[in-house]
Design a protein around this motif. Structure first.
Motif, mmCIF file in Angstrom:
data_model
loop_
_atom_site.group_PDB
_atom_site.id
_atom_site.type_symbol
_atom_site.label_atom_id
_atom_site.label_comp_id
_atom_site.label_asym_id
_atom_site.label_seq_id
_atom_site.Cartn_x
_atom_site.Cartn_y
_atom_site.Cartn_z
ATOM 1 N N SER A 95 1.344 3.959 -8.353
ATOM 2 C CA SER A 95 0.468 2.643 -8.584
ATOM 3 C C SER A 95 -0.123 2.609 -10.111
ATOM 4 O O SER A 95 -0.277 1.466 -10.711
ATOM 5 N N ALA A 140 -2.934 0.805 -4.650
ATOM 6 C CA ALA A 140 -2.948 2.427 -4.187
ATOM 7 C C ALA A 140 -1.541 2.869 -3.700
ATOM 8 O O ALA A 140 -0.983 2.145 -2.811
ATOM 9 N N GLY A 188 0.935 -1.127 0.080
ATOM 10 C CA GLY A 188 -0.095 -0.159 -0.120
ATOM 11 C C GLY A 188 0.903 1.293 0.020
ATOM 12 O O GLY A 188 2.215 1.179 0.002
ATOM 13 N N PRO A 189 0.447 2.318 0.235
ATOM 14 C CA PRO A 189 0.995 3.815 0.207
ATOM 15 C C PRO A 189 2.299 3.645 1.223
ATOM 16 O O PRO A 189 3.276 4.349 0.957
#
Length: 371
Positions: free
Chosen positions: A344, A340, A302-303
């Motif tokens: 991405s 994300a 993820g982020p």
């Protein structure tokens, strides 16, 4: 019958190898190298009295498509070669070692470092056996003619090497290729060029029916990549606790521990490859050393994992560009790995490459060759 041919024919008779006329011809030529090396290892008391070393023995450049049995024949050659001063090494690792020796000689300020480097190598080696000769580094290309002239013609080191390319195609579109041409001339003059390019890709046969991307993480996925490793390396699964490891030279005094490393197949954890600070040069060293890479434990990112995701993108790009086979255990399919976070959108290109790397067409490519 001599040892190499006896071993080869026994494997065919036992059904472990398929009869292959091209392989048999290559085995016969490698057997002659063995016979000549054994006969030349003692020059005799009279010759030694006048400081004459062993006579030069002509080597072999064995080339052909991926999976045609080059590594298998090299295994037999080295295992049955009855001399002590023999060494088998991946070509990329050898050139990294040469770079280090050159730096050491230059610090001595004694002139051209290549002759003393060749002499230092020859102190411990009578026969050099190389896996996968491929030349992409301009600095290596510039010195190889002089280095191998010193090794072969001055130090009487016998060179036996495998490659996916004929000599004339090495460093084909490289910068300043004219500097490399003396090496090609040397190979054609001092080594017998033997083509091994039959119709059967035995490596693909070994992994027939196996998928390359395994999800979700767990015992089942691990079992699949484990089977791929043992099929590709012919290593007995019952001896899994003793699979060789390696420390890959990354240059600049840095190394990367490879917990399982055998016959051009390396096993890595995602955490070691992408969870630590690494750059493209590290991944290139891996891609040049291994024709097949197994990466285990790829997570969904993820982020907060943008650095790991960026490194993974670079890893995949490097493996793809060098036609390295990739087997993986992952928490999700490629399109769900990084849904994300920074980059991405660009990760979609990596997804596309990961999908292509699972295809039969990609798996049939030769290591290091351009598509």
């Amino acid at each position: 019958m001599s040892a190499l041919l006896a071993r080869y024919d026994a494997l065919v008779a036992a059904g472990e190898l398929q009869p292959d006329a091209d392989q048999r011809v290559a085995a016969e030529r490698l057997q002659r190298v063995q016979d000549d090396l054994v006969a030349a290892r003692d020059p005799g008391a009279f010759a030694r009295l006048f400081g004459k070393g062993p006579r030069r023995v002509r080597g072999v450049y064995l080339w052909g498509g991926v999976g045609r049995g080059k590594s298998m024949l090299m295994d037999l050659f080295v295992a049955t070669l009855e001399i002590e001063r023999k060494r088998r090494v991946h070509f990329h690792a050898f050139m990294l070692e040469v770079d280090r020796l050159i730096r050491e000689e230059r610090r001595k300020e004694t002139g051209d470092p290549l002759a003393p480097v060749a002499a230092r190598i020859a102190e411990h080696v009578r026969c050099l056996a190389f896996d996968e000769m491929v030349v992409k580094n301009t600095a290596d290309a510039a010195i190889m003619g002089r280095l191998f002239t010193a090794l072969i013609c001055q130090q009487n080191v016998t060179v036996v090497t495998t490659s996916n390319r004929p000599p004339g195609d090495l460093y084909k579109d490289g910068i300043n290729r004219s500097l490399f041409l003396p090496f090609i001339d040397l190979v054609k003059k001092e080594l017998d060029v033997v083509e091994l390019d039959g119709p059967t890709d035995y490596r693909l046969d070994r992994i027939a029916g196996l998928h390359t991307w395994h999800t979700p993480l767990g015992d089942a996925a691990t079992a699949q990549v484990r089977e791929a490793f043992f099929r590709l390396t012919d290593y007995p699964p019952e001896d899994a606790a003793h699979v060789p490891s390696a420390d890959l030279d990354l240059g600049g005094g840095r190394t990367l521990h490879v917990p399982k490393s055998l016959k051009g197949v390396g096993v890595f954890s995602f955490k070691r490859l992408c969870g630590e600070p690494r750059g493209a040069a590290d991944y290139l060293a891996i891609a040049q050393c291994y024709h097949t890479v197994i990466v285990v434990g790829i997570p969904v990112m993820g982020p907060e994992n943008r650095d790991e995701a960026a490194r993974f993108v670079t890893l995949v790009d490097t493996l793809y560009e060098n036609n390295v086979k990739l087997f993986a255990t992952a928490a999700a399919e490629p399109e769900k790995l990084y849904p994300a976070g920074d980059g991405s959108f660009e990760f979609a290109r990596t997804v596309s490459r990961l999908k292509e790397m699972q295809s039969d067409a990609y798996m049939a490519r030769g290591h290091g060759l351009e598509a």
